[in-house]
Design a protein around this motif. Sequence first.
Motif, mmCIF file in Angstrom:
data_model
loop_
_atom_site.group_PDB
_atom_site.id
_atom_site.type_symbol
_atom_site.label_atom_id
_atom_site.label_comp_id
_atom_site.label_asym_id
_atom_site.label_seq_id
_atom_site.Cartn_x
_atom_site.Cartn_y
_atom_site.Cartn_z
ATOM 1 N N SER A 1 -0.311 13.550 -26.559
ATOM 2 C CA SER A 1 0.891 14.097 -25.910
ATOM 3 C C SER A 1 0.808 15.617 -25.850
ATOM 4 C CB SER A 1 2.142 13.692 -26.676
ATOM 5 O OG SER A 1 2.194 12.299 -26.812
ATOM 6 N N ASP B 1 1.582 3.676 -27.618
ATOM 7 C CA ASP B 1 2.175 3.472 -28.928
ATOM 8 C C ASP B 1 1.222 2.768 -29.882
ATOM 9 O OD1 ASP B 1 4.585 4.704 -28.474
ATOM 10 O OD2 ASP B 1 5.400 2.964 -27.433
ATOM 11 N N SER C 1 7.758 19.843 -30.691
ATOM 12 C CA SER C 1 7.758 18.493 -30.156
ATOM 13 C C SER C 1 6.906 18.488 -28.886
ATOM 14 C CB SER C 1 9.182 18.038 -29.824
ATOM 15 O OG SER C 1 9.106 16.907 -28.957
HETATM 16 P P1 GDP Z 1 -2.020 10.346 -30.708
HETATM 17 O O1 GDP Z 1 -2.437 8.992 -31.147
HETATM 18 O O2 GDP Z 1 -2.002 11.298 -31.851
HETATM 19 O O3 GDP Z 1 -2.784 10.854 -29.554
HETATM 20 O O4 GDP Z 1 -0.470 10.209 -30.286
HETATM 21 P P2 GDP Z 1 0.127 10.056 -28.813
HETATM 22 O O5 GDP Z 1 0.161 11.331 -28.115
HETATM 23 O O6 GDP Z 1 -0.561 8.915 -28.147
HETATM 24 O O7 GDP Z 1 1.622 9.688 -29.175
HETATM 25 C C1 GDP Z 1 1.984 8.573 -29.947
HETATM 26 C C2 GDP Z 1 3.441 8.237 -29.706
HETATM 27 O O8 GDP Z 1 4.273 9.296 -30.197
HETATM 28 C C3 GDP Z 1 3.783 8.094 -28.230
HETATM 29 O O9 GDP Z 1 4.715 7.050 -28.086
HETATM 30 C C4 GDP Z 1 4.429 9.406 -27.879
HETATM 31 O O10 GDP Z 1 5.351 9.293 -26.818
HETATM 32 C C5 GDP Z 1 5.138 9.742 -29.164
HETATM 33 N N1 GDP Z 1 5.371 11.174 -29.319
HETATM 34 C C6 GDP Z 1 4.480 12.184 -29.135
HETATM 35 N N2 GDP Z 1 5.077 13.384 -29.355
HETATM 36 C C7 GDP Z 1 6.362 13.120 -29.680
HETATM 37 C C8 GDP Z 1 7.474 13.960 -29.993
HETATM 38 O O11 GDP Z 1 7.409 15.182 -30.020
HETATM 39 N N3 GDP Z 1 8.639 13.326 -30.295
HETATM 40 C C9 GDP Z 1 8.751 11.974 -30.259
HETATM 41 N N4 GDP Z 1 9.934 11.454 -30.561
HETATM 42 N N5 GDP Z 1 7.741 11.162 -29.945
HETATM 43 C C10 GDP Z 1 6.549 11.719 -29.666
#
Ligand code: GDP
Length: 455
Positions: A232, A247, A359
């Motif tokens: 993200s 997710d 965020s």
């Molecule tokens: P990664 O596995 O570290 O790359 O994580 P992702 O970017 O795929 O995000 C995992 C989940 O966390 C997704 O559902 C995103 O929408 C959610 N997410 C990412 N950043 C935020 C945030 O700042 N706030 C919230 N509430 N959810 C987030």
Amino acid sequence: MEFRNQDTIAAIATAPGRGGVGIVRVSGPKSLSIAEAMLRKTPRPRYAHYGNFYSASGEVLDQGIALYFPNPHSFTGEDVIEFQGHGGPIVLQWVLEATVKLGARLAKPGEFSQQAFLNDKLDLAQAEAIADLIDASSQQAAKSALKSLQGEFSAQVNDLVEQLIALRIYVEAAIDFPEEEIDFLSDGKVAGQLQHILEQLHRVFASAQQGVLLREGMSVVILGRPNAGKSSLLNALSGKESAIVTDIAGTTRDIVKEEIQIDGMPLHILDTAGLRDATDAVEQIGIARAWAAIENADRILVMVQADENIHPEDQAILDKMPAHIPVTLIHNKIDLIQKQPGLVKIDGKNGLQAELWMSAKHRLGLDLLKDHLKTEMGFAQTQEGVFMARKRHLEALEQALALVENGQQQLEVYAAGELLAEDLRQAQQALSEITGQFTSDDLLGRIFTSFCIGK
Ligand code: GDP
Ligand code: ZN
């Protein structure tokens, strides 16, 4: 002109692929005879001839415009003929082959620019700026490459070289009159000049450093457990949907690379699959690659969730970081705990230098992060007056700085005129490498072969 090439070289000068116009460029002593054979007339200098291009056996290969530039008034300083035909790969290849049948040979990468350098049409920093202008991926990078191409960087370097020469001659003259040497050296003129040169060297160095940042950017690795929000963040920074956000934990299987810019500074971002101990072979490869990326990074971002305590796995990652690479700990998802974005500098273990609350999903604290990265990299807020430069230029400037500083000490502490003169001579030599007045064939070869063919 002692280096003048006896060969006539030819290449397709336009980009591969299809285009409205394609150019075959020929440079060298046989250019005119090749032009006469292919145009079936003698071209007038600097005049656009429209007509057919013929093969050696009289076939029509293409039709277009031919331009003849007799030496020394050409890009390379040699006789040059340019065939501007249709931009198709086949037709361009026919024209190129015809020039080779008539005595040209295929140009090596960067050979046109090299000829231009050897014939004093450009200095080395300017020749490098051509490659940098073509490769520029941001407006700022292109602007500063153009400045270097127009000689702004070279002019400052040449000015410094001249000051170093003048000062050395003065110091050497003092040495030649031993009974007056001490007076000469201590009259304040030499010290003042040295100070002036040092200040100017520092200014040019700072500007060149910005140029290198514009050219090479900064390499950032993002680490953290699955679902922390790494992809993200990547998406938020780049404004594109290049990484997969889901997710399901562990979606990013391998390293995702993203090239973005913040205010013209290129960022090479690597989003890794994480560093947890994996038994799965594919994952292990990903982890090995992540470690290699970490070793080469300018900065590491470790991302954790603000709504959770730091997980032992993340703590293990933080503990394993190489101490020489700066780390920023990012607490993501502040929206879940109603916290404001913020940044604090700390002096933690294993390179941990800052903590940031943000965020990624709601784009809170994104500017804080961007400013943080720029500041940490020493990227100036304004890029006015920055010229394009390369690491090798920085090294030469650094060397000159160290030599002049050493010379200053020779004067102040030991009143050693001869040692000062020697430092000044070496500093002058180091700077001359930038513009290529004093360069090994080896270095020239390395620089020009990194250019593309036809340049
Ligand atoms: P990664 O596995 O570290 O790359 O994580 P992702 O970017 O795929 O995000 C995992 C989940 O966390 C997704 O559902 C995103 O929408 C959610 N997410 C990412 N950043 C935020 C945030 O700042 N706030 C919230 N509430 N959810 C987030
Ligand atoms: Zn991800």
